[in-house]
Design an enzyme around this catalytic site. Sequence first.
Site, short mmCIF file in Angstrom:
data_model
loop_
_atom_site.label_atom_id
_atom_site.label_comp_id
_atom_site.label_asym_id
_atom_site.label_seq_id
_atom_site.Cartn_x
_atom_site.Cartn_y
_atom_site.Cartn_z
N GLU A 1 0.94 -1.27 -0.32
CA GLU A 1 -0.12 0.13 0.07
C GLU A 1 0.84 1.39 -0.13
OE1 GLU A 1 -3.22 2.33 0.20
OE2 GLU A 1 -3.28 0.34 -0.35
N ASP A 2 1.90 1.23 0.69
CA ASP A 2 2.71 2.56 1.02
C ASP A 2 3.79 2.66 0.43
OD1 ASP A 2 0.61 3.64 2.78
OD2 ASP A 2 1.40 2.63 4.69
#
Length: 754
Positions: free
Chosen positions: A93-94
């Site tokens: 996600e990051d």
Amino acid sequence: MSEVLPQSEKTEKTPYVAPSINGLLRRIESYDPAADLDMIRRAYAVAEQAHREQARDNGEPYIIHPIAVANILAGFRMDATTIAVGLLHDTVEDTGVTHASLRADFGEEIASLVDGVTKLTRLELQSDRTKQAENFRKLVLAMSRDIRVLIVKLADRLHNMRTLHYVQRQDRRQRIARETMDIYAPLAERIGMDRVKTELQNLSFAQLEPEADATIRARLNFLRGHGADVIEQVRKELTELCVEAGLPEVEVTGREKSPYSIWAKMQKRNVAFEQLSDIMAFRVLVPSRDACYIALGAIHGAYPTIAGRFKDYISTPKSNGYQSLHTGVTLRHPRNQKIEVQIRTSEMHDLAENGVAAHWAYKERPGAVASETEVVALGLNKLRWVQDLLEILEDSGAPDEFLENTKLELYQDQVFCFTPKGQLISLPRGATPIDFAYAVHSQVGDACVGAKINGRLMPLRHELQNGDQVEIMTARGGTPSASWERFVVTGKARARIRRHVALQQRQVNIDNGRTALAKAFRQEGADGSEKVLESILRDLRQATVEDLYVAVGNGQIGPRDVVNTAYPELRQAPRAPRMVPGLSPRIGSSAHHAAGRASGAGSVLTGVGAGISTHFAGCCHPLPGDPIVGIIAQGKGITVHTRQCQNLAGFSSSPERFLEIDWDYDVLAKSGQNAPHIGRVSVIAANEPAVLATLTNTASKHHGGVVNLRIVNRQLDFMEILVDLEVRDLRHLSAMIAALRAAQGVMQVERARN
């Protein structure tokens, strides 16, 4: 996912030091010596490298968050695979880590689980309700494939809630807390993780109701200071009782109930903190199932029991596998204090605290096999409620509808009923035979035409009680009724009913649209065949001819607009609008009289300006004593609703229309019996001629009057009646209901709402 602080926003730079995971490794090894610790180390290395340039809102290195999540999972005694997913859950996600690289480094299982958690994490990034509801579908689908996705997500959310105070914006903190309270806490309860559910609720409550939270905590501190020895004294008494009953191996602990559970009970019972008598709870752990009942007998023999507070979740476990005996007793004189007692074995307690996670190792590790009873109790072989959510997903139309129906399915204070063959069906409190029918099977619910409760024919809106035997009567070709939606309580039933009604309405719109278009084309002498309609679908932004019929049938598109789109040359020049003088109401007309009468309501309300027309809603019939709210309608004044009115949901998108109002009890006290209000009750009574006379006579004897009465359902054995009673306030209505319940021939009386 947690909050990420970009490098540009950091106030100062400190030398980066990678935190150690030695404590995590020791913790895992303590309960699973065969765990693949090398895989944990590799997962940490990938996560630490990926998050190295990121920091959390409090300035700490971001890797602190994945390590904390992994430690929470280790506290649940999860397998090494799940803990590795906890370390890696934010990498895709990051950071620049990809699903493909995780699959190459750790295999398909870990990559798939991380992908599932990543999709759920996007829930937190959505502020738009529709997007949130759409992404919530992914939660259900991911859970249905592997429940560990949800366990990791709960650990992630738990750590984020513990550090939520670092988020600067209050609106963001409250949105995350509301999402936690509405979705994640109920999900934790449904998989039996009571400890996680309680902490999530208390952390959310502190953000959503900070004043109430502070008040309750202050009150608990005060009571703790004035009665510090009470818990220890009661604990010793309970221990001695169990030892005298032949149970030397017993462990008794006492605790105060959590702030949120106290607040929820205050709201449910509509009482103040001082009126709560059972804020203390005691847990008795005994060595065996039989010992639970021995301890129960000893406690019931020593203290007066509280009626209606005994629940046996050992013989009839909850759907999440929870097992325990619950009872309420009153302490001996002079304390006379009410307490709650839970009795269970250590194994039951472990399951109650950690739910599915408690025995995950039995399912995962080679050579360790859970008993069939444990597997069934934990729901590891078939998560029935997840399957119900999947059916809701299939039956619900709009994403918002799915989210609403899912919440209905998650919040369950259960009752247990039986089919004629003895199959146990668990339902939420307030469930009806319709909910029962849909719980058995969707097709049974669709074809339901009647129900027998304990051998007696009862209305479909009858509220089921614990232990009821329910026989559903079906008819070939039977279909759901739109009216069912007003009284069903399960999300599964509501989704199915709405789906059927929507399909039925769609067919009606198709027929109406087809007829309207045929007429419009015929009036112009033009060809209105489907071939012509197909040629203009793109211009009208419709996918199919059937969708076009629906749009015309429901008034979204006018028939004339379709003709003009197909044949532009038939367009007519717009006519100049005619000026029509407004109509003035006649003095003395019934409408004028009604408005004048309604505006008088304002005299018994505070928070309403002088001269503003105010009237009471006919859907919920608010009475003095009810918590109320005003809804502003332009040109119509203010409509007064109870705060529990279901119709308020229809105004949720217009918060500016809500007005804080209350009853002016001084005015009401002065007016006395000269200011009657209407209270509506639903009565189920025997189908006998004398019953109607009994109702009116009973109302008259208790200083009330029947102003309207309507029989809404009449069967051979019973009839269902809506009665409008003239009463002074909520207390008067409650007294009337109690009197009616005691009347001969009356089976059930409830206040009618919506």
